[in-house]
Motif scaffolding. Structure first.
Motif, PDB file in Angstrom:
ATOM      1  N   PRO A  25      18.139 -27.204 -50.500  1.00  0.00           N
ATOM      2  CA  PRO A  25      18.262 -25.751 -50.589  1.00  0.00           C
ATOM      3  C   PRO A  25      16.940 -24.990 -50.458  1.00  0.00           C
ATOM      4  O   PRO A  25      16.897 -23.914 -49.858  1.00  0.00           O
ATOM      5  CB  PRO A  25      18.899 -25.526 -51.964  1.00  0.00           C
ATOM      6  CG  PRO A  25      19.672 -26.775 -52.214  1.00  0.00           C
ATOM      7  CD  PRO A  25      18.839 -27.882 -51.596  1.00  0.00           C
ATOM      8  N   ASP A  26      15.856 -25.546 -50.986  1.00  0.00           N
ATOM      9  CA  ASP A  26      14.561 -24.876 -50.851  1.00  0.00           C
ATOM     10  C   ASP A  26      14.111 -24.845 -49.392  1.00  0.00           C
ATOM     11  O   ASP A  26      13.573 -23.841 -48.914  1.00  0.00           O
ATOM     12  CB  ASP A  26      13.494 -25.554 -51.713  1.00  0.00           C
ATOM     13  CG  ASP A  26      13.760 -25.383 -53.198  1.00  0.00           C
ATOM     14  OD1 ASP A  26      14.351 -24.346 -53.584  1.00  0.00           O
ATOM     15  OD2 ASP A  26      13.378 -26.278 -53.975  1.00  0.00           O
ATOM     16  N   LEU A  90      23.219 -21.495 -37.690  1.00  0.00           N
ATOM     17  CA  LEU A  90      24.343 -21.443 -38.609  1.00  0.00           C
ATOM     18  C   LEU A  90      24.063 -20.309 -39.586  1.00  0.00           C
ATOM     19  O   LEU A  90      23.139 -20.383 -40.389  1.00  0.00           O
ATOM     20  CB  LEU A  90      24.493 -22.776 -39.351  1.00  0.00           C
ATOM     21  CG  LEU A  90      25.540 -22.830 -40.449  1.00  0.00           C
ATOM     22  CD1 LEU A  90      26.934 -22.555 -39.897  1.00  0.00           C
ATOM     23  CD2 LEU A  90      25.502 -24.163 -41.157  1.00  0.00           C
ATOM     24  N   VAL A  91      24.824 -19.235 -39.489  1.00  0.00           N
ATOM     25  CA  VAL A  91      24.624 -18.051 -40.324  1.00  0.00           C
ATOM     26  C   VAL A  91      25.364 -18.269 -41.638  1.00  0.00           C
ATOM     27  O   VAL A  91      26.581 -18.469 -41.645  1.00  0.00           O
ATOM     28  CB  VAL A  91      25.115 -16.778 -39.609  1.00  0.00           C
ATOM     29  CG1 VAL A  91      24.881 -15.545 -40.477  1.00  0.00           C
ATOM     30  CG2 VAL A  91      24.420 -16.623 -38.257  1.00  0.00           C
ATOM     31  N   VAL A  92      24.620 -18.209 -42.746  1.00  0.00           N
ATOM     32  CA  VAL A  92      25.193 -18.543 -44.049  1.00  0.00           C
ATOM     33  C   VAL A  92      25.489 -17.328 -44.918  1.00  0.00           C
ATOM     34  O   VAL A  92      26.249 -17.432 -45.883  1.00  0.00           O
ATOM     35  CB  VAL A  92      24.297 -19.528 -44.821  1.00  0.00           C
ATOM     36  CG1 VAL A  92      24.153 -20.832 -44.055  1.00  0.00           C
ATOM     37  CG2 VAL A  92      22.937 -18.942 -45.129  1.00  0.00           C
ATOM     38  N   SER A  93      24.907 -16.172 -44.593  1.00  0.00           N
ATOM     39  CA  SER A  93      25.079 -15.008 -45.452  1.00  0.00           C
ATOM     40  C   SER A  93      24.602 -13.751 -44.730  1.00  0.00           C
ATOM     41  O   SER A  93      23.713 -13.821 -43.884  1.00  0.00           O
ATOM     42  CB  SER A  93      24.269 -15.208 -46.733  1.00  0.00           C
ATOM     43  OG  SER A  93      24.359 -14.102 -47.579  1.00  0.00           O
ATOM     44  N   GLU A 100      22.569 -21.251 -54.841  1.00  0.00           N
ATOM     45  CA  GLU A 100      23.957 -21.705 -54.995  1.00  0.00           C
ATOM     46  C   GLU A 100      24.691 -21.672 -53.658  1.00  0.00           C
ATOM     47  O   GLU A 100      25.438 -22.599 -53.326  1.00  0.00           O
ATOM     48  CB  GLU A 100      24.700 -20.849 -56.028  1.00  0.00           C
ATOM     49  CG  GLU A 100      24.210 -21.020 -57.445  1.00  0.00           C
ATOM     50  CD  GLU A 100      22.946 -20.220 -57.764  1.00  0.00           C
ATOM     51  OE1 GLU A 100      22.550 -19.324 -56.967  1.00  0.00           O
ATOM     52  OE2 GLU A 100      22.320 -20.511 -58.797  1.00  0.00           O
ATOM     53  N   ARG A 101      24.492 -20.608 -52.889  1.00  0.00           N
ATOM     54  CA  ARG A 101      25.141 -20.510 -51.578  1.00  0.00           C
ATOM     55  C   ARG A 101      24.633 -21.600 -50.639  1.00  0.00           C
ATOM     56  O   ARG A 101      25.411 -22.241 -49.928  1.00  0.00           O
ATOM     57  CB  ARG A 101      24.898 -19.121 -50.969  1.00  0.00           C
ATOM     58  CG  ARG A 101      25.378 -18.950 -49.551  1.00  0.00           C
ATOM     59  CD  ARG A 101      26.874 -19.130 -49.418  1.00  0.00           C
ATOM     60  NE  ARG A 101      27.299 -18.842 -48.051  1.00  0.00           N
ATOM     61  CZ  ARG A 101      28.425 -19.269 -47.532  1.00  0.00           C
ATOM     62  NH1 ARG A 101      29.277 -19.981 -48.254  1.00  0.00           N
ATOM     63  NH2 ARG A 101      28.735 -18.977 -46.300  1.00  0.00           N
ATOM     64  N   LEU A 102      23.349 -21.832 -50.617  1.00  0.00           N
ATOM     65  CA  LEU A 102      22.779 -22.860 -49.743  1.00  0.00           C
ATOM     66  C   LEU A 102      23.232 -24.256 -50.168  1.00  0.00           C
ATOM     67  O   LEU A 102      23.481 -25.119 -49.322  1.00  0.00           O
ATOM     68  CB  LEU A 102      21.259 -22.749 -49.725  1.00  0.00           C
ATOM     69  CG  LEU A 102      20.743 -21.447 -49.106  1.00  0.00           C
ATOM     70  CD1 LEU A 102      19.242 -21.323 -49.304  1.00  0.00           C
ATOM     71  CD2 LEU A 102      21.110 -21.344 -47.640  1.00  0.00           C
ATOM     72  N   GLU A 104      26.143 -24.880 -51.551  1.00  0.00           N
ATOM     73  CA  GLU A 104      27.534 -24.934 -51.099  1.00  0.00           C
ATOM     74  C   GLU A 104      27.615 -25.299 -49.614  1.00  0.00           C
ATOM     75  O   GLU A 104      28.410 -26.152 -49.212  1.00  0.00           O
ATOM     76  CB  GLU A 104      28.205 -23.579 -51.341  1.00  0.00           C
ATOM     77  CG  GLU A 104      29.609 -23.477 -50.796  1.00  0.00           C
ATOM     78  CD  GLU A 104      30.179 -22.067 -50.867  1.00  0.00           C
ATOM     79  OE1 GLU A 104      31.416 -21.956 -50.973  1.00  0.00           O
ATOM     80  OE2 GLU A 104      29.407 -21.080 -50.799  1.00  0.00           O
ATOM     81  N   VAL A 105      26.775 -24.677 -48.809  1.00  0.00           N
ATOM     82  CA  VAL A 105      26.769 -24.959 -47.369  1.00  0.00           C
ATOM     83  C   VAL A 105      26.316 -26.396 -47.111  1.00  0.00           C
ATOM     84  O   VAL A 105      26.939 -27.130 -46.342  1.00  0.00           O
ATOM     85  CB  VAL A 105      25.883 -23.944 -46.614  1.00  0.00           C
ATOM     86  CG1 VAL A 105      25.725 -24.336 -45.160  1.00  0.00           C
ATOM     87  CG2 VAL A 105      26.457 -22.535 -46.739  1.00  0.00           C
ATOM     88  N   ALA A 106      25.243 -26.817 -47.754  1.00  0.00           N
ATOM     89  CA  ALA A 106      24.712 -28.176 -47.557  1.00  0.00           C
ATOM     90  C   ALA A 106      25.735 -29.237 -47.934  1.00  0.00           C
ATOM     91  O   ALA A 106      25.791 -30.300 -47.307  1.00  0.00           O
ATOM     92  CB  ALA A 106      23.428 -28.359 -48.362  1.00  0.00           C
ATOM     93  N   ALA A 107      26.572 -28.957 -48.924  1.00  0.00           N
ATOM     94  CA  ALA A 107      27.551 -29.935 -49.393  1.00  0.00           C
ATOM     95  C   ALA A 107      28.622 -30.249 -48.350  1.00  0.00           C
ATOM     96  O   ALA A 107      29.277 -31.293 -48.415  1.00  0.00           O
ATOM     97  CB  ALA A 107      28.205 -29.443 -50.678  1.00  0.00           C
TER      98      ALA A 107
END
Length: 125
Positions: A25-26, A90-93, A100-102, A104-107
């Motif tokens: 995430p970082d 890949l647009v995440v937000s 937390e959002r990152l 979720e995406v990585a998972a």
């Protein structure tokens, strides 16, 4: 006027990111800031298409992180073509994403899939 080719994506297309640690995430946060500076969207670099062999040739990593377009779309991600296909962001937000959002995406990605391409067939920086 310059003609732009836009790749049509399908739900079962693969989404590939090179490497094992590139979904931290970082690290993704830094990539999102870079993408926003360059393209005006918060996201990170991926390759998208139906064939893992073709996508694996686009990255130099031995390991690939793999997801599907539909699974990422289900958690409200979208794709912005940046460069020649199969490269996308890949647009995440819409806003600066939270850890937390990152996470979720990585998972959604399966980590540590072997790149099907031998070293000599992979893209070199």
């Amino acid at each position: 006027m310059t003609e732009v080719y836009v790749q049509e994506l399908r739900a079962d297309d693969l989404v590939v990111r090179g490497g094992v640690n590139t979904l931290d995430p970082d690290e993704l946060y830094v990539q999102c800031l870079d993408a926003h500076d360059r393209y005006g969207v918060y996201g990170f670099s991926v390759f998208v298409g139906p064939d893992l062999d073709e996508l694996g040739a686009c990255v130099y990593n031995k390991k690939l992180s793999v997801a599907r377009v539909g699974d990422l779309s289900d958690i409200y991600c979208s794709f912005f073509q940046t460069g020649d296909p199969p490269h996308h962001t890949l647009v995440v937000s819409d806003d600066l994403p939270s850890v937390e959002r990152l996470t979720e995406v990585a998972a959604v990605f399966k980590v540590a899939v072997d790149n099907p391409n031998p070293k000599e067939r992979r893209w070199r920086p």
